[in-house]
Design a protein around this motif. Sequence first.
Motif, short mmCIF file in Angstrom:
data_model
loop_
_atom_site.label_atom_id
_atom_site.label_comp_id
_atom_site.label_asym_id
_atom_site.label_seq_id
_atom_site.Cartn_x
_atom_site.Cartn_y
_atom_site.Cartn_z
N LEU A 208 0.84 -1.21 0.00
CA LEU A 208 0.00 0.00 0.00
C LEU A 208 0.86 1.24 0.00
O LEU A 208 2.04 1.20 0.37
N GLY B 168 -2.81 -5.59 -3.81
CA GLY B 168 -2.69 -4.14 -3.72
C GLY B 168 -3.83 -3.60 -2.85
O GLY B 168 -4.99 -3.97 -3.05
N SER C 187 -5.85 -0.35 -1.90
CA SER C 187 -6.06 1.01 -2.42
C SER C 187 -6.32 2.00 -1.29
O SER C 187 -6.87 1.64 -0.26
N GLN C 188 -5.88 3.24 -1.50
CA GLN C 188 -6.11 4.35 -0.55
C GLN C 188 -5.54 4.10 0.83
O GLN C 188 -6.17 4.41 1.84
N GLY D 239 -8.16 2.36 2.96
CA GLY D 239 -8.58 1.23 2.11
C GLY D 239 -8.37 -0.10 2.82
O GLY D 239 -9.14 -1.04 2.62
N ASN E 239 -10.43 -2.64 0.85
CA ASN E 239 -10.28 -2.29 -0.56
C ASN E 239 -9.01 -2.96 -1.10
O ASN E 239 -7.98 -2.32 -1.29
N LEU F 296 -2.09 3.01 -6.61
CA LEU F 296 -2.88 2.46 -5.51
C LEU F 296 -3.64 3.56 -4.77
O LEU F 296 -4.38 3.27 -3.82
N GLN F 297 -3.42 4.78 -5.15
CA GLN F 297 -3.98 5.95 -4.46
C GLN F 297 -3.53 6.01 -3.00
O GLN F 297 -3.01 5.04 -2.46
N SER F 298 -3.73 7.17 -2.41
CA SER F 298 -3.24 7.36 -1.05
C SER F 298 -4.27 8.12 -0.23
O SER F 298 -5.21 8.68 -0.78
#
Length: 319
Positions: free
Chosen positions: A7, A36, A38-39, A43, A48, A68-70
Amino acid sequence: MKKIGVLTSGGDSPGMNPAIRAVVRKAIFEGLEVYGISQGYKGLIEGNIQKLEVGSVGDIIQRGGTMLQSARCEEFKTEEGQDKGIEQLKKHGIEALVVIGGDGSYQGAIKLTKKGFPCIGIPGTIDNDIPGTDYTLGFNTALHTVIDAIDRIRDTASSHERTFIVEVMGRDAGDIALWSGLAGGAETILIPEADESFDDIIARLHQGNERGKKHSIIVVAEGVMSGNELAEKLKEKSGVETRVTVLGHIQRGGSPSAFDRVLGSRFGGYAVDLLLQGRGGRAVGIQKNELVDYDILEVLGKEHHIDMNMYKLSKELSI
Ligand code: F6P
């Protein structure tokens, strides 16, 4: 070990994508499954979580941000939040987690490690403020962005014979200001690690004027004060008129530099190596161009040090 997770958390930084790609591909190469999240920790709490394949990380090495966004997650600071996260990891059969991020992300990884869930920390932040590594992912790219801006500002500063203030990020650290100020030939660099009086700043401006210098660049780290506050104080104390540029989140974006792509790839591969050796609870870093790892708990007790010799040099060169 069969399944690992990855992450990204906290402020994103260019170089996170190359690191994710390296974790995923190295792990698959070694016969592991990779998930993975996400966030970031948000997440993780929400479950997620998706399985990643070799192709999932195709075409990302050159991209800024994080696929993977944060997120910044208050709930994960609580015991309840951390337990929810561990529950999700267990539900997916994930046995270890690679966390890519800055200070706050490391705090989360330390909490998980203390609860018996092995994490590896990869330093990903433009601030360059993680103790135990010479460089964090994204710092180099951010520097290129800032230097490009300073060069452009110098053009107009010179045309109009003006003094410009450039405010840069870094949170409590002055690395971005110091390195970009030195590389951009700034006349004055203000960092939280060194006190500089207004009298000194003003004296330097006058000194420059006396030797015929008509424009000037002051780089101020956000950890010292805002560019606008500095401009007001300079006006109040000496009547000096300035223009202010706040670079802001521009510094966090953009395609990662070659340095950050290589660093992210090396960190990611190394993190997987550590897990394969059964060595969780470690932080990876680079010191004198060698990959290193150390107990992730050490990050709590150590302080990040800026290179004060470089600061001294920057003053000597901007006489
Ligand atoms: O830690 C990276 C960073 O960009 C700092 O330099 C800055 O102070 C902070 O994040 C800004 O955070 P946010 O994007 O949440 O406003």
